[in-house]
Scaffold this motif. Structure first.
Motif, PDB file in Angstrom:
ATOM      1  N   UNK A 156      40.329  32.631  53.578  1.00 32.22           N
ATOM      2  CA  UNK A 156      39.867  32.819  52.205  1.00 32.22           C
ATOM      3  C   UNK A 156      40.482  34.087  51.625  1.00 32.22           C
ATOM      4  N   UNK A 157      40.459  34.170  50.302  1.00 27.36           N
ATOM      5  CA  UNK A 157      41.007  35.309  49.579  1.00 27.36           C
ATOM      6  C   UNK A 157      39.927  35.874  48.671  1.00 27.36           C
ATOM      7  N   UNK A 158      39.831  37.202  48.613  1.00 24.91           N
ATOM      8  CA  UNK A 158      38.852  37.863  47.746  1.00 24.91           C
ATOM      9  C   UNK A 158      39.523  38.969  46.940  1.00 24.91           C
ATOM     10  N   UNK A 159      38.871  39.313  45.840  1.00 20.91           N
ATOM     11  CA  UNK A 159      39.356  40.399  44.990  1.00 20.91           C
ATOM     12  C   UNK A 159      39.217  41.734  45.720  1.00 20.91           C
ATOM     13  N   UNK A 160      40.032  42.682  45.327  1.00 10.83           N
ATOM     14  CA  UNK A 160      40.026  44.005  45.939  1.00 10.83           C
ATOM     15  C   UNK A 160      38.660  44.669  45.826  1.00 10.83           C
ATOM     16  N   UNK A 161      37.952  44.442  44.734  1.00 13.18           N
ATOM     17  CA  UNK A 161      36.668  45.107  44.500  1.00 13.18           C
ATOM     18  C   UNK A 161      35.593  44.701  45.513  1.00 13.18           C
ATOM     19  N   UNK A 162      35.742  43.558  46.170  1.00 15.61           N
ATOM     20  CA  UNK A 162      34.747  43.107  47.143  1.00 15.61           C
ATOM     21  C   UNK A 162      34.900  43.760  48.506  1.00 15.61           C
ATOM     22  N   UNK A 163      36.055  44.356  48.772  1.00 17.57           N
ATOM     23  CA  UNK A 163      36.308  44.954  50.080  1.00 17.57           C
ATOM     24  C   UNK A 163      36.231  46.469  49.957  1.00 17.57           C
ATOM     25  N   UNK A 164      35.274  47.052  50.660  1.00 18.24           N
ATOM     26  CA  UNK A 164      35.098  48.500  50.629  1.00 18.24           C
ATOM     27  C   UNK A 164      35.515  49.090  51.974  1.00 18.24           C
ATOM     28  N   UNK A 165      35.650  50.399  52.003  1.00 16.32           N
ATOM     29  CA  UNK A 165      36.022  51.056  53.253  1.00 16.32           C
ATOM     30  C   UNK A 165      34.976  50.807  54.336  1.00 16.32           C
TER      31      UNK A 165
END
Length: 103
Positions: A60-69
Motif C-alpha cells: 500500500x501507499x500513503x501520504x507523507x503526512x501519515x508517516x511520523x518519526x
C-alpha cells in the motif's frame, strides 16, 4: 502462499517527488497490524497473496503526512520500576495541580 522465515520482509520506500511512502510486507505480524490499523484506508491495501483466507503479503501507499518519526522508530519497553516511577510523578503533578486550583 505462506512465506518461511527466511523469506519474510517488510520494505518501506519513500518517493520524494510524489511525497508518498510505499509499504510492502510479508511478515505475518506486520501484515495483521497494517490491516487492523484504523488510520489506514483498507481499500488502498492491496493483498498480493493469501493462505487459508488470511492475507500473507500486502502492499500500500500513503501520504507523507501519515508517516511520523515515531512510526518508524522502535518502541521502547519500560521496566516495571520505570513505569512505577512515571506513575508516581503523574500522581505528584495531579496533587500539586489540585492544591493550586483549590487555593
Amino acid at each position: 502462499m505462506k512465506f518461511n522465515r527466511d523469506e519474510q520482509e517488510t520494505v518501506i520506500t519513500f518517493d520524494a517527488k510524489k511525497g508518498k511512502w510505499t509499504f510492502y510486507s510479508c511478515v505475518p505480524s506486520h501484515v495483521h497490524s497494517f490491516i487492523k490499523d484504523p488510520i489506514l484506508n483498507k481499500e488502498k491495501i492491496k493483498v498480493l497473496t493469501s493462505h487459508e483466507g488470511k492475507s500473507t503479503s500486502i502492499k500500500f501507499t500513503v501520504e507523507n503526512s501519515l508517516v511520523t518519526k515515531s512510526f518508524l522508530r522502535k518502541k521502547r519497553t519500560l521496566s516495571k520500576e520505570h513505569k512505577q516511577a512515571l506513575q508516581i510523578g503523574k500522581n505528584k503533578k495531579r496533587v500539586q495541580k489540585t492544591l493550586q486550583t483549590s487555593l
